[in-house]
Design an enzyme around this catalytic site. Structure first.
Site, PDB file in Angstrom:
ATOM      1  N   TYR A 102       0.850  -1.191   0.000  1.00  0.00           N
ATOM      2  CA  TYR A 102       0.000   0.000   0.000  1.00  0.00           C
ATOM      3  C   TYR A 102       0.887   1.243   0.000  1.00  0.00           C
ATOM      4  O   TYR A 102       1.922   1.260  -0.633  1.00  0.00           O
ATOM      5  CB  TYR A 102      -0.997  -0.054   1.161  1.00  0.00           C
ATOM      6  CG  TYR A 102      -2.224   0.761   0.832  1.00  0.00           C
ATOM      7  CD1 TYR A 102      -3.054   0.402  -0.238  1.00  0.00           C
ATOM      8  CD2 TYR A 102      -2.545   1.910   1.534  1.00  0.00           C
ATOM      9  CE1 TYR A 102      -4.156   1.164  -0.587  1.00  0.00           C
ATOM     10  CE2 TYR A 102      -3.653   2.676   1.195  1.00  0.00           C
ATOM     11  CZ  TYR A 102      -4.446   2.297   0.125  1.00  0.00           C
ATOM     12  OH  TYR A 102      -5.533   3.058  -0.222  1.00  0.00           O
ATOM     13  N   ARG A 156      -9.645  10.616  -7.440  1.00  0.00           N
ATOM     14  CA  ARG A 156      -8.736  11.285  -6.482  1.00  0.00           C
ATOM     15  C   ARG A 156      -7.867  10.226  -5.815  1.00  0.00           C
ATOM     16  O   ARG A 156      -8.069   9.871  -4.663  1.00  0.00           O
ATOM     17  CB  ARG A 156      -9.543  12.067  -5.438  1.00  0.00           C
ATOM     18  CG  ARG A 156      -8.725  13.052  -4.617  1.00  0.00           C
ATOM     19  CD  ARG A 156      -9.389  13.347  -3.299  1.00  0.00           C
ATOM     20  NE  ARG A 156      -9.456  12.182  -2.439  1.00  0.00           N
ATOM     21  CZ  ARG A 156      -8.485  11.789  -1.603  1.00  0.00           C
ATOM     22  NH1 ARG A 156      -7.348  12.447  -1.536  1.00  0.00           N
ATOM     23  NH2 ARG A 156      -8.648  10.717  -0.843  1.00  0.00           N
ATOM     24  N   LYS A 174      -6.300  -2.114  -0.825  1.00  0.00           N
ATOM     25  CA  LYS A 174      -7.100  -2.000   0.397  1.00  0.00           C
ATOM     26  C   LYS A 174      -7.636  -3.363   0.827  1.00  0.00           C
ATOM     27  O   LYS A 174      -7.627  -3.712   2.015  1.00  0.00           O
ATOM     28  CB  LYS A 174      -8.265  -1.034   0.172  1.00  0.00           C
ATOM     29  CG  LYS A 174      -7.908   0.443   0.404  1.00  0.00           C
ATOM     30  CD  LYS A 174      -7.814   0.757   1.880  1.00  0.00           C
ATOM     31  CE  LYS A 174      -7.217   2.131   2.172  1.00  0.00           C
ATOM     32  NZ  LYS A 174      -8.126   3.228   1.939  1.00  0.00           N
ATOM     33  N   GLU A 246     -13.881   4.534  -2.056  1.00  0.00           N
ATOM     34  CA  GLU A 246     -12.450   4.786  -1.995  1.00  0.00           C
ATOM     35  C   GLU A 246     -12.008   5.747  -3.101  1.00  0.00           C
ATOM     36  O   GLU A 246     -12.247   5.511  -4.285  1.00  0.00           O
ATOM     37  CB  GLU A 246     -11.672   3.467  -2.122  1.00  0.00           C
ATOM     38  CG  GLU A 246     -10.187   3.598  -1.924  1.00  0.00           C
ATOM     39  CD  GLU A 246      -9.809   4.003  -0.503  1.00  0.00           C
ATOM     40  OE1 GLU A 246      -8.779   4.674  -0.336  1.00  0.00           O
ATOM     41  OE2 GLU A 246     -10.542   3.631   0.441  1.00  0.00           O
ATOM     42  N   ASP A 247     -11.388   6.851  -2.692  1.00  0.00           N
ATOM     43  CA  ASP A 247     -10.744   7.799  -3.609  1.00  0.00           C
ATOM     44  C   ASP A 247     -11.688   8.370  -4.668  1.00  0.00           C
ATOM     45  O   ASP A 247     -11.326   8.501  -5.845  1.00  0.00           O
ATOM     46  CB  ASP A 247      -9.516   7.155  -4.252  1.00  0.00           C
ATOM     47  CG  ASP A 247      -8.340   7.088  -3.286  1.00  0.00           C
ATOM     48  OD1 ASP A 247      -8.461   7.657  -2.181  1.00  0.00           O
ATOM     49  OD2 ASP A 247      -7.317   6.469  -3.610  1.00  0.00           O
ATOM     50  N   ASP A 269     -13.730   5.633   3.236  1.00  0.00           N
ATOM     51  CA  ASP A 269     -12.512   5.542   4.033  1.00  0.00           C
ATOM     52  C   ASP A 269     -11.731   6.846   4.032  1.00  0.00           C
ATOM     53  O   ASP A 269     -11.095   7.187   5.025  1.00  0.00           O
ATOM     54  CB  ASP A 269     -11.632   4.397   3.521  1.00  0.00           C
ATOM     55  CG  ASP A 269     -10.471   4.115   4.461  1.00  0.00           C
ATOM     56  OD1 ASP A 269     -10.723   3.920   5.667  1.00  0.00           O
ATOM     57  OD2 ASP A 269      -9.312   4.123   4.006  1.00  0.00           O
ATOM     58  N   ASP A 270     -11.763   7.586   2.936  1.00  0.00           N
ATOM     59  CA  ASP A 270     -11.025   8.844   2.867  1.00  0.00           C
ATOM     60  C   ASP A 270     -11.616   9.879   3.814  1.00  0.00           C
ATOM     61  O   ASP A 270     -10.885  10.680   4.401  1.00  0.00           O
ATOM     62  CB  ASP A 270     -11.045   9.388   1.435  1.00  0.00           C
ATOM     63  CG  ASP A 270     -10.560   8.362   0.438  1.00  0.00           C
ATOM     64  OD1 ASP A 270      -9.382   7.988   0.515  1.00  0.00           O
ATOM     65  OD2 ASP A 270     -11.365   7.902  -0.392  1.00  0.00           O
ATOM     66  N   ASN A 411      -0.593  11.664   1.853  1.00  0.00           N
ATOM     67  CA  ASN A 411       0.053  10.534   1.192  1.00  0.00           C
ATOM     68  C   ASN A 411       0.196  10.821  -0.296  1.00  0.00           C
ATOM     69  O   ASN A 411      -0.587  11.580  -0.858  1.00  0.00           O
ATOM     70  CB  ASN A 411      -0.800   9.266   1.361  1.00  0.00           C
ATOM     71  CG  ASN A 411      -0.625   8.630   2.726  1.00  0.00           C
ATOM     72  OD1 ASN A 411       0.493   8.463   3.187  1.00  0.00           O
ATOM     73  ND2 ASN A 411      -1.729   8.263   3.352  1.00  0.00           N
TER      74      ASN A 411
END
Length: 557
Positions: A102, A156, A174, A246-247, A269-270, A411
């Protein structure tokens, strides 16, 4: 008679079928006495290599690779052949291989996804042309027994922006952590990429790019496709299937979460996972500073989905601590975006997700001016702006605080607002530091040694997924995120705090996930969103669900 070159393979033998199933196949770690039964005798070399020894062999090969990307590809090829070996490596050497599987390496893996694609069956891809057929296409997946889905539209990806279909590396990574860190069975996970085009011109011009070569869809067709996917997934896998966003970009992330959080078992999660792990570190810091979370003043650099997600969960925690309305708690939290300090002077031009933190204070054009005005005790970087926490910023924080808390959470590593070494040196060791990507321990000139804690979301989302599975939860709530954060903070020992580390070592992450799962499952039962029967011993129940690659690979089928 001439050879008939038109013949093709008409079938797979039992052994070759087994060898092509990476979930069940153990390769040279298959006991010799079982090889005939499985039909693989003669298809593997004669030697029997115990799994522990095979892990050692592979780690020697991994460490010989020159670059993180070479290491990533090597581990991926192992996963393609035998997931048991792959997860044995991840479980045995979590701290060493997580930065490869990751962040930060997954960022490079996504950027190179199309060029390094091996054709592996790993996840599902849906695009705009599949509208109206999602449920039918889902039946192409080899099992109905999926408990955990991670879905992205690739807009993103970390701090790298719109990568389109190349963002599929994130759901794959993930879900690898769901298995490695919490024992979610690899046979029951599904990475999903929803391809609605991309605004990444480099991808659009790349002849090897694997996604739709068209501008990203922004209209009703986008919402219809997302909605169709959610409905189809719940129809096929059940209403309690966990679907993790996610993203997704800011434009869609908040509103999609708002739309689906009360209709499905989902979280982002973000927004929420990042918030939970950040809050966990802050709650752990109470034992270093002697201050409750409600006694701090917070300033964020970055006001996107991560920043405002963390801010909202901190406000929730403050409201519980002070027993005040959340509107009152938000007054202790300030945001700085690309235009400066977020204030109510911006009026209707302010984006919706920032409005809760637009206070009636003087306007400031940059972070340093805002720090001078507000004098925060905590600064949190979620801006993906490297070097934003420069020496002047760090020194300002020590000017106003005996123990400033500095969290550089962006990150990958290249996007971090400062490094651990910079934070400790520029504050003369006074800072309590945490980061989103891993940093090595730091020893100052006077001999003081610090071990920076990584606020890795992997401390949170795997345990939440396991807790959902244990209870059969049909919803994930903001209070679950608070519970996970509080449980995480309780796993940090005094020995770890003494060297400035706000998180437990990654080597303990499966134990941490189990504790979080117990807390999440118990809350599900208390709030009537559980569909499973309450066990007498929740911890024993949780651990019984955890996939262990070192167990007999056939014992849980």
């Amino acid at each position: 008679m001439p050879r008939d070159n038109s013949r093709r393979y008409s079938r797979l033998t039992m052994g070759t079928y087994h060898a092509k199933d990476p979930i069940k196949y153990s390769g040279v770690s298959t006991p010799v006495e079982r090889r005939s039964e499985l039909g693989i005798q003669g298809l593997v070399p004669a030697a029997y290599i115990p799994l522990e020894l095979d892990v050692q062999r592979c780690m020697e090969q991994l460490r010989s690779k020159a670059t993180p990307m070479e290491k990533y590809i090597y581990l991926a090829t192992i996963q393609d052949v035998t997931e048991r070996l792959y997860y044995a490596i991840l479980v045995k050497h979590t701290a060493e291989v997580m930065p490869i599987v990751y962040t930060p390496t997954v960022g490079a893996a996504c950027e190179n996804f199309s060029s390094t694609y091996r054709g592996t069956l790993r996840g599902m891809y849906f695009n705009l042309h599949d509208a109206g057929k999602i449920r039918q296409i889902l039946d192409n997946w080899p099992t109905n027994d999926v408990t955990t889905i991670v879905v992205t539209d690739g807009e993103r990806i970390l701090g790298l922006g719109d990568l389109g279909v190349n963002g599929m590396g994130i759901p794959i990574g993930k879900l690898a952590l769901y298995t490695a860190c919490a024992g979610i069975h690899p046979a029951h996970v599904l990475p999903v990429q929803i391809d609605v085009g991309t605004h990444n011109e480099k991808n659009l011009q790349d002849p090897y790019y694997l996604g739709l070569k068209q501008p990203r869809e922004r209209g009703p067709a986008y919402d219809a496709l997302i909605g169709e996917f959610f409905e189809a997934a719940m129809d096929k896998f059940g209403d309690d299937v966990l679907i993790q966003f996610e993203d997704f970009g800011n434009l869609n992330a908040f509103r999609l979460l708002d739309e689906w959080k009360d209709k499905s078992c989902t979280f982002n999660d973000d927004i929420q996972g990042t918030a939970s792990v950040a809050l966990g570190g802050l709650l752990a810091s109470e034992r270093l500073t002697g201050k409750h979370i409600s006694e701090h003043t917070f300033m964020f650099l970055g006001a996107g989905e991560a920043g405002t997600g963390i801010a909202q969960l901190i406000a929730y925690a403050i409201s519980l601590d002070m027993k005040v309305p959340i509107e009152e708690a938000r007054k202790k939290i300030f945001l700085v975006d690309s235009k400066g300090l977020v204030t109510n002077h911006r009026g209707e031009a302010l984006q919706h997700h920032k409005q809760d933190f637009a206070h009636n204070v003087d306007e400031c054009g940059d972070l340093k001016a805002a720090i001078n005005l507000i004098k925060p005790t905590v600064i949190i970087g979620v801006s993906a702006t490297p070097n934003a926490f420069d020496q002047e910023v760090c020194e300002l924080m020590t000017q106003f605080n005996e123990q400033p808390i500095i969290a550089a959470l962006s990150n990958p590593t290249s996007k971090a607002e400062c490094t651990a070494e910079q934070a400790y040196k520029w504050t003369n060791g006074k800072a309590i530091f945490s980061s989103g990507s891993p940093f090595a321990p730091v020893t100052l000139a006077d001999g003081r040694r610090f071990v920076p804690g990584q606020g890795n979301n992997a401390y949170i989302f795997p345990g939440i997924g396991l807790g959902r599975l244990a209870a059969g939860s049909t919803r994930i709530t903001n209070h679950d995120m608070y519970i996970a954060a509080k449980t995480l903070s309780e796993q940090v020992t005094q020995e770890e705090l003494d060297v400035g580390c706000l998180y437990p070592p990654l080597g303990k992450i499966r134990e941490v996930s189990a504790h979080i799962a117990v807390a999440i499952a118990q809350n599900a039962h208390e709030t009537d969103v559980a569909t499973e029967i309450m066990p007498e011993d929740m911890m024993a129940h949780v651990k019984s669900l955890m996939y262990d690659p070192f167990e007999d690979p056939y014992s849980k089928f």
